[in-house]
Design an enzyme around this catalytic site. Structure first.
Site, mmCIF file in Angstrom:
data_model
loop_
_atom_site.group_PDB
_atom_site.id
_atom_site.type_symbol
_atom_site.label_atom_id
_atom_site.label_comp_id
_atom_site.label_asym_id
_atom_site.label_seq_id
_atom_site.Cartn_x
_atom_site.Cartn_y
_atom_site.Cartn_z
ATOM 1 N N ASN A 40 26.185 79.887 37.260
ATOM 2 C CA ASN A 40 26.288 78.844 37.932
ATOM 3 C C ASN A 40 27.815 78.720 37.448
ATOM 4 O OD1 ASN A 40 26.802 76.106 38.499
ATOM 5 N ND2 ASN A 40 25.676 75.120 36.594
ATOM 6 N N GLY A 56 27.605 74.124 27.751
ATOM 7 C CA GLY A 56 29.167 74.210 27.587
ATOM 8 C C GLY A 56 29.491 73.866 26.342
ATOM 9 N N HIS A 104 21.016 69.688 38.006
ATOM 10 C CA HIS A 104 21.552 69.950 36.975
ATOM 11 C C HIS A 104 21.958 68.631 36.233
ATOM 12 C CE1 HIS A 104 24.766 71.426 34.436
ATOM 13 N NE2 HIS A 104 24.347 72.958 34.718
ATOM 14 N N GLU A 137 17.477 73.357 30.387
ATOM 15 C CA GLU A 137 18.672 73.302 29.755
ATOM 16 C C GLU A 137 18.789 72.022 29.033
ATOM 17 O OE1 GLU A 137 21.647 75.594 32.485
ATOM 18 O OE2 GLU A 137 21.483 73.567 33.366
ATOM 19 N N SER A 139 24.491 77.660 27.034
ATOM 20 C CA SER A 139 25.203 78.488 25.856
ATOM 21 C C SER A 139 24.780 79.809 25.996
ATOM 22 C CB SER A 139 25.727 77.861 24.819
ATOM 23 O OG SER A 139 26.308 76.579 24.967
ATOM 24 N N LYS A 143 29.770 76.642 38.418
ATOM 25 C CA LYS A 143 30.188 74.978 38.422
ATOM 26 C C LYS A 143 31.384 74.950 39.327
ATOM 27 C CE LYS A 143 28.417 74.832 33.758
ATOM 28 N NZ LYS A 143 28.259 73.788 32.632
ATOM 29 N N GLU A 152 24.692 68.030 34.929
ATOM 30 C CA GLU A 152 25.859 67.274 35.443
ATOM 31 C C GLU A 152 25.753 66.475 36.535
ATOM 32 O OE1 GLU A 152 27.927 70.981 35.337
ATOM 33 O OE2 GLU A 152 27.781 71.148 33.010
#
Ligand code: PEP
Length: 247
Positions: free
Chosen positions: A9, A171, A94, A165, A209, A11, A96
């Site tokens: 991904n 991150g 996701h 996730e 991560s 991003k 985010e």
């Protein structure tokens, strides 16, 4: 045995020059044989990366898809549009997007349906916040998030990919332990078994991560069928080590 899937991904990262270099380095290793490999790129680069990947064993993914087919939805891209660039996967829900774009379980379910209808495999993300984990609500949260997608009718749920996730691991450099991840994956698998006779062929990826150093032990867990990789997907050497660990 089903192949593991390692999906990068990217991003909101990349440039025409950086993408060309990264894809060339990835393709030079000829990955995508023992494990499936995909890169999910920002929308403006779909055309470029689609051309770079043509004829290779690495698949292309998008990072979102509209729930709508066409019309007055400024800024969105439909599943049919993605399909024109040979997009095979679309990340959906996701954390985010849930956090910064107000996406809900319902809107995510609608996007998953739109992707399936166009023949794109949705990578449906679920995951709890740190507060939810500390309060002992992890399973309840991920089960609710997955249920929204599983219980929409229409297309066969066995065609999705699920990505667990934990939000606190994305991150941050903090990874769920293999045991923590396996426990949640097993719960998700059990939920999928109630929904379809083909639950064992659905891939449940871990994301948060994952890197070259911790991939092998995570991928060795019985219900971890691959990884959704953020930061480590931007360096070919790291990404390829994760792909290697999945074989
Ligand atoms: C992600 O964004 O899906 C992700 C897993 O990011 P990272 O690997 O950087 O934690």
């Amino acid at each position: 045995m089903k192949k593991k899937l390692i999906a990068g991904n990217w991003k909101m990262n990349g440039s025409l020059a950086a993408n060309e270099k990264l894809i060339a380095e990835i393709l030079a290793a000829k990955p995508g044989v023992a494990a499936d490999v995909a890169v999910c790129v920002p929308a403006p680069y779909l055309q470029q990366v689609s051309a770079l990947l043509a004829g290779s064993s690495v698949d292309l993914g998008a990072q979102d898809v509209s729930a709508h087919e066409a019309g007055a939805y400024t800024g969105e891209a439909s599943a049919q549009m993605l399909k024109e660039f040979a997009v095979r996967y679309a990340i959906i829900g996701h954390s985010e997007r849930r956090q910064y774009h107000g996406e809900t379980d319902e809107s995510i379910a609608a996007k998953a349906q739109a992707a399936l209808k166009a023949g794109i495999c949705p990578i449906v993300c679920v995951g709890e916040s740190l507060e939810e984990r500390e309060a002992g609500h992890t399973e309840e949260v991920v089960r609710r998030q997955l249920a929204a997608v599983v219980h929409t009718n229409g297309h066969c749920i066995s065609e999705i990919v699920v990505a667990y996730e934990p939000r606190w691991a994305i991150g941050t450099g903090k990874t769920a332990t293999p045991e923590q991840a396996q426990e949640v994956h097993a719960a998700l698998r059990a939920q999928l078994r109630l929904a379809t006779a083909h639950a064992d062929r659905i891939r449940i990826l871990y994301g948060g991560s994952m890197n070259a150093a911790n991939a092998a032990v995570l991928l060795a867990q019985p219900d971890i069928d691959g990884g959704l990789i953020g930061g480590a997907a931007l360096k070919a050497v790291d990404f390829l080590k994760i792909v290697e660990a999945a074989q």
